[in-house]
Design an enzyme around this catalytic site. Structure first.
Site, short mmCIF file in Angstrom:
data_model
loop_
_atom_site.label_atom_id
_atom_site.label_comp_id
_atom_site.label_asym_id
_atom_site.label_seq_id
_atom_site.Cartn_x
_atom_site.Cartn_y
_atom_site.Cartn_z
N ARG A 103 -36.25 -29.66 50.99
CA ARG A 103 -36.51 -28.26 50.63
C ARG A 103 -37.90 -28.24 50.01
O ARG A 103 -38.12 -28.85 48.96
CB ARG A 103 -35.44 -27.77 49.65
CG ARG A 103 -35.78 -26.44 49.01
CD ARG A 103 -34.60 -25.79 48.33
NE ARG A 103 -33.69 -25.23 49.31
CZ ARG A 103 -32.72 -24.37 49.03
NH1 ARG A 103 -32.53 -23.96 47.80
NH2 ARG A 103 -31.92 -23.91 49.99
N HIS A 130 -35.36 -21.08 57.14
CA HIS A 130 -34.14 -21.67 56.56
C HIS A 130 -33.12 -21.84 57.70
O HIS A 130 -32.12 -21.13 57.75
CB HIS A 130 -33.61 -20.75 55.46
CG HIS A 130 -32.63 -21.40 54.52
ND1 HIS A 130 -32.25 -22.72 54.63
CD2 HIS A 130 -31.95 -20.90 53.45
CE1 HIS A 130 -31.38 -23.01 53.67
NE2 HIS A 130 -31.18 -21.92 52.94
N GLN A 133 -29.23 -22.35 57.13
CA GLN A 133 -28.55 -21.13 56.71
C GLN A 133 -28.14 -20.30 57.92
O GLN A 133 -27.02 -19.80 58.02
CB GLN A 133 -29.47 -20.31 55.80
CG GLN A 133 -28.83 -19.03 55.31
CD GLN A 133 -27.61 -19.30 54.44
OE1 GLN A 133 -27.71 -20.03 53.45
NE2 GLN A 133 -26.47 -18.76 54.80
N ASP A 221 -31.18 -10.60 51.49
CA ASP A 221 -31.47 -11.76 50.65
C ASP A 221 -32.17 -11.22 49.40
O ASP A 221 -32.53 -10.05 49.34
CB ASP A 221 -32.38 -12.72 51.45
CG ASP A 221 -32.65 -14.04 50.73
OD1 ASP A 221 -31.98 -14.33 49.73
OD2 ASP A 221 -33.56 -14.78 51.17
N CYS A 261 -27.18 -14.86 52.11
CA CYS A 261 -27.18 -16.34 52.05
C CYS A 261 -26.82 -16.85 50.66
O CYS A 261 -26.47 -18.01 50.52
CB CYS A 261 -28.54 -16.87 52.50
SG CYS A 261 -29.89 -16.37 51.42
N ARG A 289 -21.81 -23.49 55.62
CA ARG A 289 -22.95 -24.41 55.50
C ARG A 289 -22.44 -25.85 55.65
O ARG A 289 -23.05 -26.67 56.33
CB ARG A 289 -23.65 -24.26 54.14
CG ARG A 289 -24.37 -22.95 53.92
CD ARG A 289 -25.62 -22.84 54.75
NE ARG A 289 -26.58 -23.90 54.50
CZ ARG A 289 -27.49 -23.91 53.52
NH1 ARG A 289 -27.58 -22.87 52.69
NH2 ARG A 289 -28.34 -24.92 53.36
#
Ligand code: CP
Ligand code: NVA
Length: 302
Positions: A103, A130, A133, A221, A261, A289
């Site tokens: 990340r 991402h 996700q 988000d 998310c 996930r």
């Protein structure tokens, strides 16, 4: 399957379906209490330049459940934080571990890890994308709706990293997409071009009501992503009309599924009523996930 997952565009439609099928199978197996040892003696390095709850836990648990091991590395605790180059870090890590999930602040770091190391690199969130996700989101959509083709996916709010991957996900699976964001917060232009090249039908507009009209999926988000904290006050003002609330839900189909998310900021981009309400799929989305990343690890590592 490609050797790395840096962008959702690294995958074809059939790669995605094969990952989702594998994830559904693993999910069902886990529910029956069946374990597996396919990644016995395999280690995943998990490098973090930013905070995480879901990504960290789901990858670590995923490796454990497949018989392997995961190491959490905060960049400040490794020599990367004291100036060792990304290239050397990648070379060294590749001598120890079988894959790297990272990340990162800058997407370029992932490219350097993949070009200099010799093991698969997985994007666990960058400033641009991402992808893990969106794989989980696709699994959740398939579970709820049983298909992708011709569904309408509306993104409300910031045209950020998650939105960029959502555009690619829609393009790859045949969903129509509307992105409603304030001027100046549009999704990444290169990713939008790429998504359209692979067949994406994507409309970028400023009106959230128009985007939500008759939609099958409403997704959002946070308004302030990690790294954007300095713009906090300005962003809260600019995004105010872009909240997913029960009034916006009235525009959508009655069985609209709401995605986020997470982490959610109740009262900002989404109301508590919606995130905790009957249309919300957010906790299934978070759970998925785990299943989809286990499938990804199996495909990249075995
Ligand atoms: N959605 C997501 O990636 O969550 P974390 O930041 O908690 O990993
Ligand atoms: N867009 C958010 C996603 C967090 C999972 C961020 O980058 O902070």
């Amino acid at each position: 399957m490609p050797s790395h997952l840096l962008s959702l565009a690294d995958l074809s439609y059939s790669d995605i379906i094969s990952l989702l099928d594998c994830a559904s199978h693993l999910k069902e197996k886990r529910a029956r209490g069946k374990s597996s040892q396919e990644l016995n003696n395999k280690t995943l390095a998990m490098l973090f330049e930013k905070s995480s709850t879901r990504t960290r836990i789901s990858f670590e648990v995923g490796m454990t459940e497949l018989g392997g091991h995961a190491i959490y590395l905060n960049y400040k605790d490794v020599q990367l934080g004291r100036g060792e180059s990304v290239a050397d870090t990648a070379r060294v890590m590749s001598r120890y571990v079988h894959a790297i999930m990272a990340r990162v602040n800058k997407h370029e770091t992932l490219i350097q890890l993949s070009e200099n190391g010799s093991v698969p690199v997985i994007n666990g969130l960058s400033d641009i994308e991402h992808p893990c996700q969106l794989l989980a989101d696709l699994l959740t959509i398939r579970e709820y709706k049983g298909k992708f083709k011709d569904l309408h996916f509306a993104w409300i709010g910031d045209g950020n990293n998650v939105c960029n991957s959502a555009m690619l996900a829609c393009a790859l699976t045949g969903m129509k997409m509307s992105v409603a964001c304030p001027q100046g917060y549009e999704p990444n232009a290169e990713v939008l071009t790429k998504a359209r090249e692979i067949g994406g039908r994507i409309n970028v507009i400023t009106d959230p009501i128009k985007a939500a009209k008759n939609t099958d999926i409403l997704s959002t988000d946070v308004w302030v992503s990690m790294g954007d904290e300095e713009e906090f006050d300005q962003r809260l003002r600019d995004f105010k009309p872009y909240q997913i609330n029960s009034k916006l839900l009235e525009q959508a189909k009655h069985d609209v599924m709401v995605l986020h998310c997470l982490p959610a900021h109740r009262g900002e981009e989404i109301t508590a009523e919606v995130v905790d309400g009957p249309n919300s799929a957010v906790f299934d989305q978070a759970e998925n996930r785990l299943h989809v990343q286990k499938a990804l690890l199996l495909k990249l590592l075995s």
